[in-house]
Design a protein around this motif. Structure first.
Motif, PDB file in Angstrom:
ATOM      1  N   SER A 394       0.838  -1.207   0.000  1.00 60.93           N
ATOM      2  CA  SER A 394       0.000   0.000   0.000  1.00 60.93           C
ATOM      3  C   SER A 394       0.870   1.253   0.000  1.00 60.93           C
ATOM      4  CB  SER A 394      -0.928   0.004   1.221  1.00 60.93           C
ATOM      5  OG  SER A 394      -0.168   0.015   2.431  1.00 60.93           O
ATOM      6  N   ASP A 395       2.151   1.094   0.301  1.00 59.44           N
ATOM      7  CA  ASP A 395       3.128   2.188   0.266  1.00 59.44           C
ATOM      8  C   ASP A 395       3.733   2.240  -1.137  1.00 59.44           C
ATOM      9  OD1 ASP A 395       5.379   3.878   0.485  1.00 59.44           O
ATOM     10  OD2 ASP A 395       5.704   3.316   2.579  1.00 59.44           O
ATOM     11  N   GLU A 396       3.554   3.355  -1.811  1.00 63.98           N
ATOM     12  CA  GLU A 396       4.055   3.492  -3.179  1.00 63.98           C
ATOM     13  C   GLU A 396       5.558   3.257  -3.260  1.00 63.98           C
ATOM     14  OE1 GLU A 396       4.737   7.307  -5.866  1.00 63.98           O
ATOM     15  OE2 GLU A 396       2.598   6.781  -5.782  1.00 63.98           O
ATOM     16  N   ARG A 397       6.298   3.623  -2.202  1.00 66.92           N
ATOM     17  CA  ARG A 397       7.749   3.437  -2.217  1.00 66.92           C
ATOM     18  C   ARG A 397       8.113   1.959  -2.288  1.00 66.92           C
ATOM     19  NH1 ARG A 397       8.694   7.016   3.053  1.00 66.92           N
ATOM     20  NH2 ARG A 397       6.828   5.800   3.542  1.00 66.92           N
ATOM     21  N   VAL A 398       7.354   1.122  -1.611  1.00 67.79           N
ATOM     22  CA  VAL A 398       7.623  -0.313  -1.642  1.00 67.79           C
ATOM     23  C   VAL A 398       7.280  -0.879  -3.019  1.00 67.79           C
ATOM     24  CG1 VAL A 398       7.109  -2.546  -0.587  1.00 67.79           C
ATOM     25  CG2 VAL A 398       7.232  -0.487   0.836  1.00 67.79           C
ATOM     26  N   ARG A 399       6.167  -0.426  -3.597  1.00 71.15           N
ATOM     27  CA  ARG A 399       5.815  -0.897  -4.940  1.00 71.15           C
ATOM     28  C   ARG A 399       6.896  -0.498  -5.944  1.00 71.15           C
ATOM     29  NH1 ARG A 399       0.804   1.476  -3.648  1.00 71.15           N
ATOM     30  NH2 ARG A 399       1.042   3.022  -5.318  1.00 71.15           N
ATOM     31  N   ARG A 400       7.367   0.719  -5.831  1.00 73.68           N
ATOM     32  CA  ARG A 400       8.406   1.173  -6.746  1.00 73.68           C
ATOM     33  C   ARG A 400       9.702   0.391  -6.519  1.00 73.68           C
ATOM     34  NH1 ARG A 400       7.596   6.084  -9.328  1.00 73.68           N
ATOM     35  NH2 ARG A 400       9.825   6.537  -9.306  1.00 73.68           N
ATOM     36  N   GLU A 452      18.840   1.669  -5.958  1.00 70.16           N
ATOM     37  CA  GLU A 452      17.670   2.544  -5.839  1.00 70.16           C
ATOM     38  C   GLU A 452      16.529   1.813  -5.132  1.00 70.16           C
ATOM     39  OE1 GLU A 452      15.246   5.881  -6.098  1.00 70.16           O
ATOM     40  OE2 GLU A 452      17.423   5.642  -6.367  1.00 70.16           O
ATOM     41  N   ALA A 453      16.378   0.513  -5.434  1.00 67.68           N
ATOM     42  CA  ALA A 453      15.334  -0.270  -4.768  1.00 67.68           C
ATOM     43  C   ALA A 453      15.578  -0.317  -3.260  1.00 67.68           C
ATOM     44  CB  ALA A 453      15.294  -1.683  -5.346  1.00 67.68           C
ATOM     45  N   ARG A 454      16.835  -0.543  -2.861  1.00 65.76           N
ATOM     46  CA  ARG A 454      17.157  -0.584  -1.435  1.00 65.76           C
ATOM     47  C   ARG A 454      16.928   0.772  -0.774  1.00 65.76           C
ATOM     48  NH1 ARG A 454      22.844  -3.797  -2.390  1.00 65.76           N
ATOM     49  NH2 ARG A 454      21.957  -5.872  -2.766  1.00 65.76           N
ATOM     50  N   ALA A 455      17.265   1.836  -1.495  1.00 66.80           N
ATOM     51  CA  ALA A 455      17.074   3.174  -0.937  1.00 66.80           C
ATOM     52  C   ALA A 455      15.593   3.470  -0.724  1.00 66.80           C
ATOM     53  CB  ALA A 455      17.700   4.213  -1.863  1.00 66.80           C
ATOM     54  N   LEU A 456      14.757   3.054  -1.660  1.00 59.87           N
ATOM     55  CA  LEU A 456      13.315   3.263  -1.527  1.00 59.87           C
ATOM     56  C   LEU A 456      12.771   2.491  -0.325  1.00 59.87           C
ATOM     57  CD1 LEU A 456      12.337   3.044  -5.296  1.00 59.87           C
ATOM     58  CD2 LEU A 456      11.870   4.999  -3.816  1.00 59.87           C
ATOM     59  N   ALA A 758      -1.694   9.344 -19.491  1.00 60.43           N
ATOM     60  CA  ALA A 758      -2.276   8.435 -18.496  1.00 60.43           C
ATOM     61  C   ALA A 758      -1.344   7.252 -18.251  1.00 60.43           C
ATOM     62  CB  ALA A 758      -3.644   7.951 -18.967  1.00 60.43           C
ATOM     63  N   ASP A 759      -0.760   6.742 -19.312  1.00 63.73           N
ATOM     64  CA  ASP A 759       0.136   5.595 -19.157  1.00 63.73           C
ATOM     65  C   ASP A 759       1.363   5.948 -18.324  1.00 63.73           C
ATOM     66  OD1 ASP A 759       1.095   2.884 -19.805  1.00 63.73           O
ATOM     67  OD2 ASP A 759       2.640   3.962 -20.910  1.00 63.73           O
ATOM     68  N   ALA A 760       1.933   7.140 -18.524  1.00 59.92           N
ATOM     69  CA  ALA A 760       3.092   7.555 -17.732  1.00 59.92           C
ATOM     70  C   ALA A 760       2.751   7.575 -16.245  1.00 59.92           C
ATOM     71  CB  ALA A 760       3.578   8.929 -18.196  1.00 59.92           C
ATOM     72  N   ARG A 761       1.543   8.012 -15.917  1.00 55.86           N
ATOM     73  CA  ARG A 761       1.140   8.050 -14.509  1.00 55.86           C
ATOM     74  C   ARG A 761       0.841   6.654 -13.965  1.00 55.86           C
ATOM     75  NH1 ARG A 761       0.650  12.752 -16.664  1.00 55.86           N
ATOM     76  NH2 ARG A 761       0.716  14.659 -15.398  1.00 55.86           N
ATOM     77  N   ILE A 762       0.402   5.768 -14.835  1.00 58.21           N
ATOM     78  CA  ILE A 762       0.195   4.376 -14.409  1.00 58.21           C
ATOM     79  C   ILE A 762       1.541   3.734 -14.073  1.00 58.21           C
ATOM     80  CG2 ILE A 762      -0.559   2.090 -15.178  1.00 58.21           C
ATOM     81  CD1 ILE A 762      -2.698   3.573 -16.874  1.00 58.21           C
ATOM     82  N   TRP A 763       2.555   4.022 -14.884  1.00 55.33           N
ATOM     83  CA  TRP A 763       3.900   3.529 -14.579  1.00 55.33           C
ATOM     84  C   TRP A 763       4.356   4.062 -13.212  1.00 55.33           C
ATOM     85  CZ3 TRP A 763       6.787  -0.209 -16.473  1.00 55.33           C
ATOM     86  CH2 TRP A 763       6.622  -0.635 -17.787  1.00 55.33           C
ATOM     87  N   ALA A 764       4.184   5.365 -13.011  1.00 58.16           N
ATOM     88  CA  ALA A 764       4.664   5.983 -11.772  1.00 58.16           C
ATOM     89  C   ALA A 764       3.954   5.416 -10.540  1.00 58.16           C
ATOM     90  CB  ALA A 764       4.472   7.496 -11.836  1.00 58.16           C
ATOM     91  N   ALA A 765       2.687   5.032 -10.676  1.00 56.11           N
ATOM     92  CA  ALA A 765       1.944   4.488  -9.540  1.00 56.11           C
ATOM     93  C   ALA A 765       2.400   3.078  -9.179  1.00 56.11           C
ATOM     94  CB  ALA A 765       0.451   4.483  -9.841  1.00 56.11           C
TER      95      ALA A 765
END
Length: 828
Positions: A394-400, A452-456, A758-765
């Motif tokens: 549910s945390d966007e940082r973890v998903r990213r 970057e994944a570890r930093a997030l 819209a697709d760029a924002r879907i990627w970012a989410a």
């Protein structure tokens, strides 16, 4: 479960905008590659052609024989013949494509094209005050009962799908709810459709078009159309649907006004994917989508045929007879004819069974050599879905972080490269290379980057050792600083207390204390500081030390007796000799490995448990060795749900790779394998997962078709979450706005740009990560033409047929030409 149709329906009642995708593809439980690079402009991306073209043996109609029956495998008998019902599947769509009007069909680039068999023209003739589309129908177009296709059919379908009459059990109505009225034009062949508000995807409507007899009443729509169609209007007619076998038989339509169908009959035969190799080997199918293992078997049969080996010779070369050596054959014969009757009977039965297996394999290989494998890339992509409703994701940082840990290129190559197909991960959720809306927007999320994944993850509070911290403990440098300060104050206070309570020392102990202090000052006192015990160097527990110790600072040693060292070495050697685990074999240890496998050279670290020689430095910490991450006393662990069926091996292999990639950044993924039949309904749709792999089809109308897949979930009155088809439960208001704006503008370029935004924002989410486009492998009789792996394009059913004068010799030559490097030889 890779053969199951694209997800239909959802977890709650649909809103009027919701609909399922009209292009049916596989749910993978859970493939086209793209050519455009992330930095390309939108125009460059949009103009890029699909990297995998059609492979369907295109042949002019004058070279196709008239007549014949095509036996075409489908996954299952259709549950309904009404494509607008929730349980419509791929077989429903295939039947509709052959027997019902399609006003627009997709070309090889996945773009809609007017179908002249039904439409002379269709265009927007007014935009103010309302959008008006004028359809001019082909004057020869008639239903199978002889009635002209006209405005009454358009009106009936609009009323059934508009959502205004809840008696119709519809699965989708997007676009139809925007229609204000439908009128007859100058004549019965003109239909004027007026919209209450602008609708960019108007070309998506009225395909397939059903007759008014089907759409005119709820009973006919809901019940009658499940098993029969009162009228049709395609190159084929629906003759029968056998309830027992599931076979659906289509026959040539005598009232068809277009180019006549080449085939007399098409029989759609339900054959599960796992059974198709046997069905092809038995010669009971002419056309079937297949998996990689079946493609490899056909390729092997063709190689044998080219090498001049018949099936019997192939069986001895690589089939059931390949393990029979001359000595084994002689021994078997001797036992079969020996004096021990009981043993002889047993051996004769085994010999008979083996001979039957060889004969079956030989016959199968001879039959499989009459097929070819045609391949392209499906207009569908497999994605990793991240359930953002609750838990760590549910945390966007973890998903990213999950997304940044995954090497999409490696995954695409693992699936597509062995098949000789281009392996480039999709750069868009909403379109594929070649389609007008395509643009690689994956830079909005970023590529694979372990650091970057570890930093997030650290920024989100997930740190090494966090699983041991009590709830409420702060992570990071601030917590460490606070902990150090508190610990120092506590230790100082405790030392002062002990000093005050300590009794005076006796004079007898004073010299010893003085000696101890002197030794400590000189550095000669016995101590555990720097002590290194051989074998006590588990990853994650090692203390990094310099590879070379400076003079006078080497490791202190307590030397054991020589016998202890020898005993430890002997025990270690014995343990390795008895170790027959797979990992021991891979590592080159254990008696089984030493029996024949080359052993890997291992550094001499001495016997486990022994003390190292004086001066030996402890091994440095392994770079990148990761402890499991945690936060507030909880470990970071995600439930990864995968289908367990026989058709999902490739999906599970991809899942295993993803698990290893996540493990490298400290994320533990616990794989749960579930039955295919419950994978989607009980887990994906219900939200009972953290990570999952499944596929979505591409659409020519993303503003309409993709909106329910990425719409922001909304709370229902009962407290549940209305997700439509957004099974990742991740969305934003801005994404919804962009979809609505794209659907509501009649400026085509503006609509495409809004879809790309819209697709760029879907990627970012980071709710879903496209991994690869699905391979499309089709087994076809060598003389079957205009059929195979169509890619984006819709089949032209009237052009499918068998090549004229296709002698066996000519068919074999054709098979050689169409396979070779192009098909199975790269599927090793």
């Amino acid at each position: 479960m890779s053969q199951i149709g694209a997800p239909q329906g959802g977890t709650c009642p649909k809103s009027p905008r919701s609909r399922t995708l009209r292009t049916v593809a596989a749910l993978t439980s859970a493939v086209l590659a793209v050519t455009a690079l992330a930095g390309c402009s939108a125009d460059d991306d949009a103009d890029a052609a699909p990297v995998a073209v059609q492979d369907n043996a295109p042949t002019p109609r004058d070279l196709v024989a008239d007549g014949g029956t095509l036996r075409w495998a489908v996954d299952a008998a259709p549950t309904t013949l009404n494509a607008f019902q929730a349980d419509a599947d791929a077989t429903t769509s295939r039947i509709a494509g052959a027997v019902l009007p399609a006003l627009y069909t997709l070309d090889q680039r996945g773009r809609p094209q007017r179908n002249p068999d039904y439409l002379e023209s269709a265009q927007v003739v007014e935009t103010e005050p309302k959008q008006v589309v004028l359809y001019k129908l082909n004057q020869q177009a008639v239903w199978s009962d002889g009635r002209e296709i006209g405005a009454p059919d358009f009106v009936a379908q609009w009323r059934a799908l508009s959502g205004r009459d809840t008696a119709y059990w519809t699965a989708r109505n997007s676009g139809y709810e925007r229609i204000e009225k439908i009128e007859r034009g100058k004549n019965d062949l003109e239909v004027r459709v007026t919209f209450s508000k602008p609708y960019a995807d108007w070309q998506s409507l009225f395909t397939p078009l059903y007759p008014k007899q089907v759409m005119g009443s709820p009973d006919s729509f809901n019940d009658d159309a499940r098993t029969t169609l009162k009228a049709t209007a395609g190159p084929f007619l629906l003759k029968s649907a056998d309830a027992k076998s599931g076979d659906v038989t289509l026959i040539r339509n005598p009232r068809w006004w277009g180019q006549a169908a080449k085939l007399d009959t098409v029989v759609l035969k339900p054959v599960p994917r796992a059974d198709r190799a046997d069905a092809l080997a038995a010669g009971t199918l002419d056309l079937a989508e297949i998996d990689r293992s079946t493609a490899e078997r056909i390729s092997l049969a063709l190689k044998d045929a080219r090498a001049g080996r018949n099936g019997a010779q192939a069986a001895l070369a690589h089939g059931p007879g390949s393990s029979i050596t001359p000595s084994k054959a002689l021994k078997s014969w001797a036992l079969a004819h020996g004096s021990d009757e009981e043993k002889a009977e047993e051996v004769r039965a085994a010999r008979k069974k083996n001979q039957e297996a060889i004969a079956r394999y030989a016959s199968a290989q001879d039959t499989l050599a009459t097929y070819v494998v045609r391949k392209s890339l499906e207009p569908a992509y497999t994605q990793l879905s991240l359930n953002g409703e609750s838990g760590p994701l549910s945390d966007e940082r973890v998903r990213r972080a999950v997304a940044r840990a995954i090497d999409r290129q490696e995954l695409a190559e693992s699936v597509l490269k062995p098949l000789g197909l281009p392996a480039k991960p999709p750069g868009s959720h909403l379109a594929l290379a070649g389609q007008a809306a395509y643009k690689d927007s994956s830079d909005a999320l970023g590529g694979q980057d372990t650091q970057e994944a570890r930093a997030l993850l650290a920024d989100a509070g997930w740190v090494p050792g966090g699983a041991e911290q009590p709830a409420g403990t702060k992570a990071g440098s601030e917590a460490e600083k606070k902990e150090g300060t508190e610990k120092g104050a506590s230790e100082k206070k405790e030392a002062e207390k002990k000093e005050a309570e300590k009794p005076a020392k006796s004079t007898a102990t004073a010299p010893a204390d003085a000696k101890k202090k002197s030794d400590e000052a000189s550095g000669d006192a016995p101590s555990d500081e720097g002590l290194y015990i051989v074998g006590d160097d588990k990853p994650g527990d090692r203390r990094a030390v310099p590879a070379q110790a400076a003079p006078g600072t080497g490791t202190r040693v307590l030397t054991p007796a020589p016998a202890a060292v020898l005993q430890g070495a002997a025990l270690q050697a014995r343990a390795e000799a008895l170790d027959t685990r797979p990992e021991a074999l891979e590592a080159g240890t254990g008696s089984a490995a030493r029996a024949g496998a080359p052993q890997a050279v291992k550094p001499d670290r001495g016997a486990a448990g022994a003390y190292a020689p004086r001066g030996t430095a402890a091994p440095a910490a392994v770079p990148g060795a990761q402890q499991a991450l945690g936060k507030d006393g909880k470990a970071l662990s995600l439930r990864f749900v995968l289908p367990s069926g026989p058709g999902s091996e490739s999906l599970r292999t991809v899942g295993d790779r993803i698990v290893r990639m996540l493990d490298a950044v400290g994320i533990r993924a616990e794989v749960t394998k579930v039955p295919d039949e419950s994978f989607f309904k009980d887990h994906i749709a219900s939200g009972d997962y953290d990570l999952a792999l499944y596929s979505w089809p591409a659409s020519a109308f993303p503003a309409t078709d993709a909106r329910p897949i990425f719409a922001k979930p909304e709370p229902a009155s009962d407290g549940s979450l209305m997700v439509e088809q957004n099974y990742s439960r991740v969305g934003t208001d801005r994404i919804d706005q962009l979809f609505d704006q794209a659907a509501g503008t009649l400026d085509e370029e503006e609509a495409l740009e809004l879809v790309r935004q819209a697709d760029a924002r879907i990627w970012a989410a980071a709710g879903s990560i496209p991994l690869y486009q699905r391979p499309q492998l089709v087994a076809a009789r060598a003389d079957l033409v205009n059929a195979g792996a169509w890619g984006f394009a819709a089949p032209r059913y009237q052009d499918i047929g068998f090549e004229k004068d296709a002698s066996p010799k000519k068919a074999d030559k054709k098979a050689d030409k169409r396979t070779g490097e192009k098909t199975g030889e790269k599927a090793d």
